[in-house]
Write an enzyme that holds these catalytic residues in place. Structure first.
Site, mmCIF file in Angstrom:
data_model
loop_
_atom_site.group_PDB
_atom_site.id
_atom_site.type_symbol
_atom_site.label_atom_id
_atom_site.label_comp_id
_atom_site.label_asym_id
_atom_site.label_seq_id
_atom_site.Cartn_x
_atom_site.Cartn_y
_atom_site.Cartn_z
ATOM 1 N N GLY A 1 12.718 11.609 18.124
ATOM 2 C CA GLY A 1 13.995 11.517 18.548
ATOM 3 C C GLY A 1 14.499 12.743 19.609
ATOM 4 N N ASP B 1 0.153 6.839 16.877
ATOM 5 C CA ASP B 1 1.705 6.567 16.498
ATOM 6 C C ASP B 1 1.715 5.558 15.619
ATOM 7 O OD1 ASP B 1 1.383 4.512 18.208
ATOM 8 O OD2 ASP B 1 2.733 5.341 19.754
ATOM 9 N N SER B 2 3.064 5.214 15.271
ATOM 10 C CA SER B 2 3.330 3.873 14.381
ATOM 11 C C SER B 2 3.423 2.801 15.226
ATOM 12 C CB SER B 2 4.176 4.385 13.345
ATOM 13 O OG SER B 2 5.593 4.238 14.213
ATOM 14 N N GLY B 3 3.797 2.674 16.514
ATOM 15 C CA GLY B 3 4.081 1.584 17.275
ATOM 16 C C GLY B 3 5.703 1.482 17.303
ATOM 17 N N GLY B 4 6.343 2.080 16.458
ATOM 18 C CA GLY B 4 7.668 2.146 16.337
ATOM 19 C C GLY B 4 8.483 2.195 17.505
ATOM 20 N N HIS C 1 -6.811 17.925 36.942
ATOM 21 C CA HIS C 1 -6.057 19.152 37.239
ATOM 22 C C HIS C 1 -4.666 19.253 36.335
ATOM 23 C CE1 HIS C 1 -4.164 22.561 39.187
ATOM 24 N NE2 HIS C 1 -3.109 21.860 39.207
ATOM 25 N N GLN D 1 13.853 12.473 11.675
ATOM 26 C CA GLN D 1 15.060 12.002 12.580
ATOM 27 C C GLN D 1 16.357 12.694 12.402
ATOM 28 O OE1 GLN D 1 14.193 10.191 15.491
ATOM 29 N NE2 GLN D 1 12.533 9.277 15.119
#
Length: 380
Positions: free
Chosen positions: A219, A95-98, A338, A192
């Site tokens: 979102g 992911d971007s870290g946002g 599992h 978004q």
């Protein structure tokens, strides 16, 4: 230039928008729809890479924000990138870290340039921009990367979401320009717009015009109801190109996976299976099972009698309950294995149902056995 990651549509299910396809990456080709286990700190909690491979995992996720803070993207780059660092030879998505930065509501400040925030580990002031996020992800070396976006709360005002969508589009363009390795790393745009159809359409049009090799739907699964999420997916996924992968971020409950697939989603991820496993909660064909409950103390059946995973083939509910009560970490390893296997196997069954044009019947049968109170499951 050919994109680093491509999607091949094999067929669309006759009665729904479900898609059977393939994701073609620098580290192999994998069937979709797929569930992607989450390895936040360059590890899927309690599970070895060899075990993930054994259970049929394809793409796994790593978290840009956490790896930036610790151990640092420079160290991982020096190690030869994430694949070598964590010993995973199949695809990796970051992911971007946002999302993590925006969750620090009291310790961050959003501007047009980026986000200023306080490092929760040592208190340092840090700055994340589209360009910085891109540099970190390029250094980490995953196959698929996310653009830096703003992920606002679902129930914010229309005006706030409108400004947020417009900023996310500008950030997406900046990130695309800063991307250094398009020949072997694919950058996805993130749609978004909360629950507003016109804003989702604006976001999708902006991003599609930039010709990303894949698109994420962000979102969602942030507090809204399942019905509301499905409503947004109903009008959002048709806005995205049919020849590129569609990724619904942060969704991993069995019902939402099936509902998302029916609405044309190809990729999913979520921390849910391992998070609840560490508390002794197991996904089974008959619903969730809290293995720490006293009634399982002398229950020598497997967690799920229909499951053929390593845990269910070798260990009983009574034994796993004992491990949890004795605070033995092997217990949470067994339940984590599992739960991940359960979702990966569910996706295999979904893919077969798409091939057979029987996904509605599969959903009806699965929901009835799992215990979902949805008498109109066929009317998705």
């Amino acid at each position: 230039m050919e994109p680093a990651v491509k999607y091949r549509l094999i067929k669309t299910e006759k009665h729904t928008g479900a898609r059977l396809g393939e994701l073609i990456t620098p580290h192999g080709t994998f069937p979709t729809p797929m569930f992607m286990p989450v390895g936040t700190q360059a590890t899927v909690k309690a599970i070895a890479p060899e075990e993930l491979d054994e259970m049929g995992a394809g793409v796994i996720l790593a978290n840009t924000y956490h790896l930036w803070l610790q151990p640092g993207e420079d160290l991982i780059k020096e190690a030869g990138g994430l694949h070598k660092f964590m010993n995973w030879q199949k695809p990796i998505l970051t992911d971007s870290g946002g999302f993590q930065v925006f969750s620090l509501a009291e310790n961050r400040n959003i501007t047009e340039e980026g986000v200023k925030f306080k490092n929760p580990i040592n208190g340092d002031r840090l700055f994340l921009s589209p360009e910085k996020a891109m540099q970190i992800e390029n250094d980490l070396g995953p196959d698929i990367m996310m653009s830096l976006d703003e992920c606002p709360p679902f129930f914010e005002s229309y005006d706030y979401i409108k400004h947020s969508v417009e900023r996310t589009s500008r950030w997406a363009e900046r990130g695309l320009k800063a991307h250094q390795n398009p020949d072997w790393q694919a950058l996805f745009g993130i749609v978004q717009g909360a629950g507003y159809e016109d804003l989702r359409r604006q976001s999708a049009q902006d991003l599609v015009s930039l010709d990303f090799p894949g698109y994420s739907i962000g979102g969602l699964s942030v507090g809204e109801s399942k019905a509301e999420m499905n409503r947004v997916l109903d009008f959002t996924t048709p806005m995205l190109p049919t020849n590129k992968p569609r990724y619904l971020m942060g969704v991993g409950s069995p019902d939402s996976l099936i509902d998302g697939v029916m609405r044309g989603v190809d990729m999913f991820d979520c921390v849910l299976p391992t998070r609840i496993a560490r508390n002794g909660t197991c996904m089974t064909s008959r619903g969730r099972l809290a293995v720490k409950n006293a009634k399982f103390a002398r229950d020598f059946r497997p967690l799920d009698e229909k499951c053929d995973c390593y845990t269910c083939r070798h260990y009983s509910r009574a034994y796993i309950r004992h491990l949890f009560k004795a605070d033995e970490t092997f217990g949470l390893r067994l339940t984590s294995y599992h739960n991940l296997y359960f979702l990966l196997n569910l996706m295999r069954q979904i893919r077969q149902a798409i091939m057979d044009d029987s996904l509605l019947d599969f959903k009806q049968d699965f929901f009835e056995e799992y215990g979902y109170n949805l008498p109109n499951a066929k009317n998705f």
